[in-house]
Scaffold this motif. Sequence first.
Motif, PDB file in Angstrom:
ATOM      1  N   MET A   1      25.120  41.733  51.479  1.00  0.00           N
ATOM      2  CA  MET A   1      24.586  40.443  51.893  1.00  0.00           C
ATOM      3  C   MET A   1      25.485  39.662  52.839  1.00  0.00           C
ATOM      4  SD  MET A   1      23.266  39.247  48.159  1.00  0.00           S
ATOM      5  CE  MET A   1      22.494  37.724  48.657  1.00  0.00           C
ATOM      6  N   ALA A   2      26.773  39.681  52.592  1.00  0.00           N
ATOM      7  CA  ALA A   2      27.697  38.827  53.337  1.00  0.00           C
ATOM      8  C   ALA A   2      28.135  39.508  54.632  1.00  0.00           C
ATOM      9  CB  ALA A   2      28.925  38.522  52.476  1.00  0.00           C
ATOM     10  N   ASP A   3      28.526  38.677  55.593  1.00  0.00           N
ATOM     11  CA  ASP A   3      29.096  39.274  56.795  1.00  0.00           C
ATOM     12  C   ASP A   3      30.491  39.791  56.451  1.00  0.00           C
ATOM     13  OD1 ASP A   3      30.762  37.036  56.751  1.00  0.00           O
ATOM     14  OD2 ASP A   3      29.743  36.027  58.384  1.00  0.00           O
ATOM     15  N   LYS A   4      31.028  40.622  57.306  1.00  0.00           N
ATOM     16  CA  LYS A   4      32.293  41.315  56.999  1.00  0.00           C
ATOM     17  C   LYS A   4      33.435  40.360  56.699  1.00  0.00           C
ATOM     18  CE  LYS A   4      31.235  45.529  59.476  1.00  0.00           C
ATOM     19  NZ  LYS A   4      31.596  46.461  60.536  1.00  0.00           N
ATOM     20  N   GLU A   5      33.527  39.287  57.465  1.00  0.00           N
ATOM     21  CA  GLU A   5      34.623  38.342  57.281  1.00  0.00           C
ATOM     22  C   GLU A   5      34.565  37.660  55.919  1.00  0.00           C
ATOM     23  OE1 GLU A   5      34.353  35.687  60.572  1.00  0.00           O
ATOM     24  OE2 GLU A   5      34.786  37.252  62.033  1.00  0.00           O
ATOM     25  N   GLU A   6      33.365  37.370  55.468  1.00  0.00           N
ATOM     26  CA  GLU A   6      33.199  36.714  54.174  1.00  0.00           C
ATOM     27  C   GLU A   6      33.334  37.707  53.024  1.00  0.00           C
ATOM     28  OE1 GLU A   6      30.092  33.602  52.047  1.00  0.00           O
ATOM     29  OE2 GLU A   6      29.453  34.726  53.797  1.00  0.00           O
ATOM     30  N   ALA A   7      32.852  38.928  53.219  1.00  0.00           N
ATOM     31  CA  ALA A   7      32.843  39.931  52.154  1.00  0.00           C
ATOM     32  C   ALA A   7      34.232  40.501  51.878  1.00  0.00           C
ATOM     33  CB  ALA A   7      31.877  41.057  52.502  1.00  0.00           C
ATOM     34  N   LEU A   8      35.041  40.649  52.906  1.00  0.00           N
ATOM     35  CA  LEU A   8      36.327  41.322  52.757  1.00  0.00           C
ATOM     36  C   LEU A   8      37.210  40.747  51.651  1.00  0.00           C
ATOM     37  CD1 LEU A   8      38.014  43.664  53.776  1.00  0.00           C
ATOM     38  CD2 LEU A   8      39.014  42.115  55.466  1.00  0.00           C
ATOM     39  N   PRO A   9      37.459  39.438  51.606  1.00  0.00           N
ATOM     40  CA  PRO A   9      38.319  38.918  50.532  1.00  0.00           C
ATOM     41  C   PRO A   9      37.718  39.124  49.138  1.00  0.00           C
ATOM     42  CG  PRO A   9      37.786  37.178  52.114  1.00  0.00           C
ATOM     43  CD  PRO A   9      37.089  38.403  52.562  1.00  0.00           C
ATOM     44  N   LEU A  10      36.398  39.045  49.047  1.00  0.00           N
ATOM     45  CA  LEU A  10      35.739  39.246  47.752  1.00  0.00           C
ATOM     46  C   LEU A  10      35.847  40.697  47.302  1.00  0.00           C
ATOM     47  CD1 LEU A  10      32.574  37.059  48.424  1.00  0.00           C
ATOM     48  CD2 LEU A  10      34.541  36.456  47.012  1.00  0.00           C
ATOM     49  N   LEU A  11      35.708  41.625  48.257  1.00  0.00           N
ATOM     50  CA  LEU A  11      35.814  43.046  47.929  1.00  0.00           C
ATOM     51  C   LEU A  11      37.250  43.418  47.556  1.00  0.00           C
ATOM     52  CD1 LEU A  11      33.478  44.528  50.675  1.00  0.00           C
ATOM     53  CD2 LEU A  11      32.986  44.272  48.246  1.00  0.00           C
ATOM     54  N   VAL A  12      38.210  42.847  48.256  1.00  0.00           N
ATOM     55  CA  VAL A  12      39.615  43.101  47.924  1.00  0.00           C
ATOM     56  C   VAL A  12      39.922  42.551  46.534  1.00  0.00           C
ATOM     57  CG1 VAL A  12      41.993  42.531  48.546  1.00  0.00           C
ATOM     58  CG2 VAL A  12      40.380  43.237  50.318  1.00  0.00           C
ATOM     59  N   ALA A  13      39.383  41.380  46.218  1.00  0.00           N
ATOM     60  CA  ALA A  13      39.569  40.824  44.869  1.00  0.00           C
ATOM     61  C   ALA A  13      38.917  41.744  43.831  1.00  0.00           C
ATOM     62  CB  ALA A  13      38.973  39.425  44.787  1.00  0.00           C
ATOM     63  N   GLY A  14      37.799  42.370  44.191  1.00  0.00           N
ATOM     64  CA  GLY A  14      37.136  43.305  43.293  1.00  0.00           C
ATOM     65  C   GLY A  14      37.995  44.517  42.976  1.00  0.00           C
ATOM     66  N   LEU A  15      38.882  44.873  43.899  1.00  0.00           N
ATOM     67  CA  LEU A  15      39.801  45.989  43.650  1.00  0.00           C
ATOM     68  C   LEU A  15      40.793  45.677  42.537  1.00  0.00           C
ATOM     69  CD1 LEU A  15      40.613  47.043  47.321  1.00  0.00           C
ATOM     70  CD2 LEU A  15      39.149  48.257  45.688  1.00  0.00           C
ATOM     71  N   MET A  16      40.968  44.405  42.251  1.00  0.00           N
ATOM     72  CA  MET A  16      41.909  43.977  41.209  1.00  0.00           C
ATOM     73  C   MET A  16      41.224  43.726  39.864  1.00  0.00           C
ATOM     74  SD  MET A  16      44.451  44.095  43.050  1.00  0.00           S
ATOM     75  CE  MET A  16      44.893  44.050  44.755  1.00  0.00           C
ATOM     76  N   ASP A  17      39.923  43.933  39.785  1.00  0.00           N
ATOM     77  CA  ASP A  17      39.180  43.679  38.550  1.00  0.00           C
ATOM     78  C   ASP A  17      39.690  44.588  37.435  1.00  0.00           C
ATOM     79  OD1 ASP A  17      36.310  42.224  37.874  1.00  0.00           O
ATOM     80  OD2 ASP A  17      36.642  44.005  36.628  1.00  0.00           O
ATOM     81  N   LYS A  18      39.583  44.124  36.203  1.00  0.00           N
ATOM     82  CA  LYS A  18      40.055  44.912  35.062  1.00  0.00           C
ATOM     83  C   LYS A  18      39.139  46.092  34.750  1.00  0.00           C
ATOM     84  CE  LYS A  18      37.852  41.742  31.852  1.00  0.00           C
ATOM     85  NZ  LYS A  18      38.022  40.688  30.902  1.00  0.00           N
ATOM     86  N   ALA A  19      37.893  46.033  35.216  1.00  0.00           N
ATOM     87  CA  ALA A  19      36.937  47.105  34.914  1.00  0.00           C
ATOM     88  C   ALA A  19      36.912  48.148  36.035  1.00  0.00           C
ATOM     89  CB  ALA A  19      35.545  46.526  34.724  1.00  0.00           C
ATOM     90  N   GLN A  20      36.966  49.394  35.643  1.00  0.00           N
ATOM     91  CA  GLN A  20      36.993  50.485  36.618  1.00  0.00           C
ATOM     92  C   GLN A  20      35.719  50.529  37.464  1.00  0.00           C
ATOM     93  OE1 GLN A  20      37.521  54.369  34.930  1.00  0.00           O
ATOM     94  NE2 GLN A  20      37.498  55.384  36.916  1.00  0.00           N
ATOM     95  N   SER A  21      34.568  50.286  36.862  1.00  0.00           N
ATOM     96  CA  SER A  21      33.317  50.363  37.625  1.00  0.00           C
ATOM     97  C   SER A  21      33.268  49.323  38.741  1.00  0.00           C
ATOM     98  CB  SER A  21      32.103  50.208  36.704  1.00  0.00           C
ATOM     99  OG  SER A  21      32.154  48.967  36.027  1.00  0.00           O
TER     100      SER A  21
END
Length: 167
Positions: free
Chosen positions: A137-157
Amino acid sequence: SRGLGDVYKRQKWLGKSAFKVAGKAVGKLLVVTDLVRQHRVTKARPRLLKTVSPRSSEVAASSLDALAAIGVRERDVDKIAALIKKRKGSRHAHLRIRALLVLGSVKHEAALAVVRECLSDRDTGTRAVAIECVARMADKEEALPLLVAGLMDKAQSVRVNALRSLG
């Protein structure tokens, strides 16, 4: 073989009258919403939106599946967002996930705001789907920080979905 007139009549009936005939009977509503999904009856969208938040989780789930098949408009986002906000707890995680999948098909700021909120949901599955939706949904600039934060999530999925979405 059936003529176009039969197809038109079926579409018209499923779009309006079938919901009246079903009334509040859960079993009948499940059949109607499934038929709407199978035949992709876009005229049934307003009725589906009304059945997204009844007492029955089964009917709400079936209605969301039908909405995912026929698509939603920007003006429908608020009703689906209300379902996500209203149905909290692990008992309703499957409904939030289905609603996220519906919202994920709409490129609208209000839909994206709801998806962002779901990134901090207690349920792992909800967060995992939300991270995928952000990527779509988000453009690349907006999605990137959220996706990087997702890499730090405690859940593997969630981490796996964030990584897939990045590359």
